[in-house]
Scaffold this motif. Sequence first.
Motif, mmCIF file in Angstrom:
data_model
loop_
_atom_site.group_PDB
_atom_site.id
_atom_site.type_symbol
_atom_site.label_atom_id
_atom_site.label_comp_id
_atom_site.label_asym_id
_atom_site.label_seq_id
_atom_site.Cartn_x
_atom_site.Cartn_y
_atom_site.Cartn_z
ATOM 1 N N VAL A 208 2.433 5.492 -7.557
ATOM 2 C CA VAL A 208 1.381 5.626 -8.564
ATOM 3 C C VAL A 208 1.097 7.083 -8.900
ATOM 4 C CG1 VAL A 208 -1.064 5.161 -9.022
ATOM 5 C CG2 VAL A 208 0.373 3.397 -8.055
ATOM 6 N N ILE B 60 -6.893 2.732 -7.234
ATOM 7 C CA ILE B 60 -5.814 2.417 -6.290
ATOM 8 C C ILE B 60 -6.335 1.494 -5.186
ATOM 9 C CG2 ILE B 60 -4.264 3.391 -4.535
ATOM 10 C CD1 ILE B 60 -4.006 5.865 -6.351
ATOM 11 N N VAL C 193 2.512 1.601 -3.452
ATOM 12 C CA VAL C 193 1.554 2.083 -4.466
ATOM 13 C C VAL C 193 1.300 3.571 -4.280
ATOM 14 C CG1 VAL C 193 -0.873 1.985 -5.175
ATOM 15 C CG2 VAL C 193 0.425 -0.121 -4.953
ATOM 16 N N GLU C 194 1.073 3.972 -3.030
ATOM 17 C CA GLU C 194 0.774 5.387 -2.777
ATOM 18 C C GLU C 194 1.937 6.301 -3.135
ATOM 19 O OE1 GLU C 194 -0.570 5.300 1.283
ATOM 20 O OE2 GLU C 194 -2.602 4.698 0.714
ATOM 21 N N LEU D 211 2.659 0.691 -11.422
ATOM 22 C CA LEU D 211 2.369 -0.535 -10.685
ATOM 23 C C LEU D 211 3.583 -1.470 -10.707
ATOM 24 C CD1 LEU D 211 0.411 -2.190 -9.053
ATOM 25 C CD2 LEU D 211 -0.594 -3.041 -11.175
ATOM 26 N N LYS E 13 0.834 -1.203 0.000
ATOM 27 C CA LYS E 13 0.000 0.000 0.000
ATOM 28 C C LYS E 13 0.870 1.256 0.000
ATOM 29 C CE LYS E 13 -3.975 2.041 2.306
ATOM 30 N NZ LYS E 13 -4.929 1.960 3.399
ATOM 31 N N GLN F 220 -8.708 7.339 -7.286
ATOM 32 C CA GLN F 220 -8.545 6.758 -5.953
ATOM 33 C C GLN F 220 -9.189 5.371 -5.886
ATOM 34 O OE1 GLN F 220 -6.632 8.016 -3.589
ATOM 35 N NE2 GLN F 220 -7.028 6.269 -2.280
ATOM 36 N N THR G 135 -4.253 9.020 -11.307
ATOM 37 C CA THR G 135 -4.999 7.765 -11.242
ATOM 38 C C THR G 135 -6.131 7.905 -10.228
ATOM 39 O OG1 THR G 135 -2.968 6.574 -11.715
ATOM 40 C CG2 THR G 135 -4.781 5.274 -10.828
#
Length: 199
Positions: free
Chosen positions: A104, A113, A100-101, A189, A97, A110, A108
């Motif tokens: 990304v 995600i 990704v935060e 990703l 997490k 929310q 994109t």
Amino acid sequence: MKKTLLAVTSLSLLAACSSTQTVEQAQQFAPCTFPDSPTSEAPAWVCDVIPTDLAAGALGYAKKSAAGIGVMRKVAVNDARVQLAAQFQTDVSNMFKQAVESSVNTSTEQGAIENVVETFESVTKNVVSRSLTDSKLIVSQVSPAGGLYVLVGMDKQAYQANINEVVDAASQEQKLWHQFNGEKATEDLTNALNSLKAM
């Protein structure tokens, strides 16, 4: 006058305590005792103080049994492995997490995600439930009451190998990739997954 003197004395004592304590002293744990024998001192790992050469560890317990130490060991090790798997799953999901935060693209959505994170958590759960490889019994201790405590853990190499297995499984998961549209999002990703393997 007495109240003022008492307040000044209390503040002086607090100031003295806070200024003379080192970080090491401040982090010393209360003496560890066995949960099934609270008056008996136990090794620190019984109180969840994991040795620093382990990347992850979990405590297992089996109560005294007429079936013998062999059966107790199996019960305690299984108990520890269940807890280790749950801890590993949570740790890896949180790391993903964060990756990704931080990786990304901000354009994109929310919702996309969140879906990717949920899908990754599902993949992690599936991989962990199939096998958490290379966890091993580190140490065991019989308490004065006859219960058996075990520490099961993974060293850093085994921990990373398990993370890599999760990442490889996630990389094959089509649902994970369908959440994002566009070349940049796919690259983001990929970077998030690779960052977990590079730890």
